[in-house]
Design an enzyme around this catalytic site. Structure first.
Site, PDB file in Angstrom:
ATOM      1  N   CYS A 358       0.910  -1.266  -0.133  1.00 15.04           N
ATOM      2  CA  CYS A 358       0.488   0.349   0.425  1.00 15.04           C
ATOM      3  C   CYS A 358       0.893   0.974  -0.450  1.00 15.04           C
ATOM      4  O   CYS A 358       0.519   2.070  -0.419  1.00 15.04           O
ATOM      5  CB  CYS A 358      -1.100  -0.018   1.348  1.00 15.04           C
ATOM      6  SG  CYS A 358      -0.147   0.345   2.759  1.00 15.04           S
ATOM      7  N   HIS A 489      -2.130   0.404   7.396  1.00 10.94           N
ATOM      8  CA  HIS A 489      -2.388   0.809   5.896  1.00 10.94           C
ATOM      9  C   HIS A 489      -1.782   2.721   5.638  1.00 10.94           C
ATOM     10  O   HIS A 489      -2.169   3.071   6.647  1.00 10.94           O
ATOM     11  CB  HIS A 489      -4.023   0.587   6.372  1.00 10.94           C
ATOM     12  CG  HIS A 489      -4.510   0.615   4.248  1.00 10.94           C
ATOM     13  ND1 HIS A 489      -3.620   0.325   3.762  1.00 10.94           N
ATOM     14  CD2 HIS A 489      -5.511   0.803   4.137  1.00 10.94           C
ATOM     15  CE1 HIS A 489      -4.811  -0.306   2.514  1.00 10.94           C
ATOM     16  NE2 HIS A 489      -5.523   0.472   2.862  1.00 10.94           N
ATOM     17  N   ASP A 510      -7.817   4.665  -2.066  1.00  9.95           N
ATOM     18  CA  ASP A 510      -7.039   3.291  -1.048  1.00  9.95           C
ATOM     19  C   ASP A 510      -6.612   2.340  -2.112  1.00  9.95           C
ATOM     20  O   ASP A 510      -7.704   1.677  -2.961  1.00  9.95           O
ATOM     21  CB  ASP A 510      -8.475   2.449  -0.460  1.00  9.95           C
ATOM     22  CG  ASP A 510      -7.956   1.692   0.523  1.00  9.95           C
ATOM     23  OD1 ASP A 510      -6.940   1.248   0.534  1.00  9.95           O
ATOM     24  OD2 ASP A 510      -8.661   1.239   1.365  1.00  9.95           O
TER      25      ASP A 510
END
Length: 576
Positions: A358, A489, A510
């Protein structure tokens, strides 16, 4: 006629003698020699025969002589003595000092004759008295009783007193030291043993007695001490064994946790992007979800992308910011105003970086916006969106230049070929090494109810609203998107809404959202429900801590050097 052995009184029959003796047994019997009392008749006879053997000797001698003289005719004819001579001899014997007689008599003589005289004392007396009556020897009888029951004589010094009480007083006064309980000791203090209660009459005896107790106690304590020492040693060994097992278990658990963290953050040497991408494609082929030909085609594209270091663009979605501008212009009636960042592309995770990529995907989003701005042409000249292995190589190069040495050591100075996670510090390091001016802001604690962070929303609103023009509902700013990091995250903030009720809502890209979902926002008529995956209200962000990386322009070469030196003791800007 029967004569009483105690008082000499004569009676006519045996029943009268028994009755007479009862009087003696009921009354106190007193020894005529030492005035011993408190015992019965038989015990008194035994006492006299044993303790006063010499004093009682004249009577026994007379009985023996009388028996010899009158036992048979031959002995009578041959005996030269007369009764008068016998009486004289008895007087002579009784007049002798009893003490001297007792001392001169061997001690074992009493023991040898004790049984004989105790058993045969009565019979000679009866025989003697009967012969006295028959022969009329009244003179002999008077002499015997006068000798036997004469006034008491002191057994120690020979003094004669009128009565037994005077003799007792004389003996206790003059000869107290010779008695069992001396007169001087009658008022002597007694000593009680403090341990067992034994009464001692002498302090030294008590001291010796107590010393025995102490020796025994010391011995017992020594034995107890040995046992106690053994118990302590055993308990110590058991405690050491328990501590060893506990430490071993703690070490094992720590190692397991460390290994979990290594796997979680991609530091377990299990391979990087390339290995994971190939493994997932092979898995898809084995499950029948991918044709072998497609596998080889995608593998070839991946190897080419890795070779040139440029992302293959298969996870990229462009044009979303433009679609949002149109949506807010014609729809979203509940929104009073919205601020959008500069144009930015969405990148989502692929098979190769699923679960750990991520941070890299958010950097691709941020870089896609910077590459479209003239402000950053000089510092990003000739760059394209790099692939994940290339981004890892770029961060390692920044570490080699001297940026963020602490972060480098935490990641073992190596990212290529690993699944290591990166966060706000690595994004800041990489941008600064590219001469992109940015800063980290740390929202280290909640600033609202229920663990919310309203200050974060206010900061983002101020960041974008500084370029508001007029009263337009939709404001398309030139500000790059903002990198948002929290535990586990990271995402990218591309805008912020202000509702008519004055509440704020962030617009977030996202990396975990796949391309098919993001492409729904590219339709002409965007459904309001499609924006749900982008909109995040204050109540949706409740992590304990948030960090953001905000881009603020380009750096000169001198500013870059200064930033590198400052990164030696790098600290994020904290918002209270």
């Amino acid at each position: 006629m029967l004569s009483c052995d105690i008082c000499g009184e004569t009676v006519t029959s045996e029943p009268d003698m028994k009755a007479h003796l009862i009087v003696h047994t009921e009354n106190e019997v007193i020894c005529p020699f030492c005035k011993l009392s408190g015992i019965n008749y038989d015990e008194m006879c035994f006492h006299i025969e044993t303790a006063h053997f010499e004093q009682n000797a004249p009577e026994r001698n007379f009985e023996r002589v009388d028996t010899v003289q009158y036992g048979n005719s031959e002995s009578r004819s041959n005996t030269p003595q007369s009764p008068v001579e016998v009486s004289s001899s008895i007087h002579s014997a009784c007049a002798s000092n009893p003490k001297k007689s007792t001392q001169s008599l061997p001690e074992d003589a009493n023991l040898k004759h004790e049984a004989f005289y105790s058993e045969n004392l009565t019979e000679p007396r009866k025989f003697l008295r009967s012969r006295e009556k028959q022969s009329g020897l009244s003179e002999v009888k008077g002499s015997i009783y006068a000798t036997t029951y004469s006034p008491p004589e002191c057994p120690f010094c020979g003094k004669i007193e009128d009565c037994s009480q005077d003799m007792e007083a004389h003996v206790r006064t003059k000869h107290a030291s010779l008695l069992d309980t001396p007169l001087g000791d009658r008022h002597q203090p007694l000593y009680d043993c403090p341990m067992c209660g034994l009464i001692c009459t002498n302090y030294h005896i008590l001291q010796e007695h107590v010393d025995l107790h102490l020796e025994e106690s010391s011995f017992q304590q020594g034995m107890d001490g040995v046992q106690c020492s053994g118990d302590r040693e055993l308990a110590h060994q058991l405690q050491q064994e328990e501590d060893r097992k506990r430490k071993s278990e703690e070490s094992r658990q720590e190692m397991e946790e460390f290994q979990k963290l290594q796997r979680r953050y991609g530091l377990d040497n299990s391979g990087g992007y390339k290995q994971q991408q190939l493994w997932h494609m092979e898995l898809e082929v084995s499950r029948g979800r991918m044709h072998p030909s497609e596998f080889h085609s995608r593998k070839a594209d991946m190897m080419e992308s890795l070779a040139i270091g440029i992302d293959d663009g298969k996870t990229r979605t462009s044009g979303i910011i433009e679609a949002l501008n149109r949506f807010y212009q014609h729809t979203a009636t509940d929104v009073r105003c919205v601020w959008l960042s500069a144009v930015v592309d969405h990148f989502h995770s692929s098979f190769g970086d699923k679960g750990w990529g991520c941070g890299y995907r958010n950097f691709q989003m941020l870089l896609s916006s910077l590459l479209q701005s003239d402000t950053y042409d000089e510092c990003l000249k000739g760059m394209s969106i790099p692939c994940i292995p290339k981004i890892q190589s770029m961060i390692e190069d920044a570490w080699k230049e001297g940026f963020d040495p602490q972060g480098a050591s935490q990641l073992n100075n190596k990212l290529q070929g690993t699944k290591a996670w990166i966060g706000a510090c690595e994004i800041y390091t990489l941008l600064t090494s590219l001469r992109v001016k940015c800063r980290i802001i740390d929202f280290h604690k909640s600033t609202g109810p229920s663990g919310t962070h309203p200050r974060l929303f206010e900061w983002i609103l101020n960041y974008y609203s500084s370029e508001r023009e007029g009263n337009s509902k939709v404001v398309s700013t030139s500000k790059p998107p903002v990198y948002l990091q929290h535990q586990g995250h990271s995402r990218t903030i591309v805008g912020i809404e202000e509702r008519k009720n004055r509440t704020l809502c962030l617009l977030i890209f996202d990396p975990g959202c796949p391309s098919r979902e993001m492409q729904k926002l590219l339709k002409q008529d965007i459904e309001t429900s499609s924006l749900k995956q982008l909109r995040k209200s204050v109540g949706n962000l409740k992590h304990k801590q948030y960090q953001i990386v905000a881009v603020e322009g380009a750096l000169s070469p001198e500013e870059k050097v200064a930033r590198k030196q400052a990164s030696q003791v790098f600290t994020a800007e904290k918002i209270p």
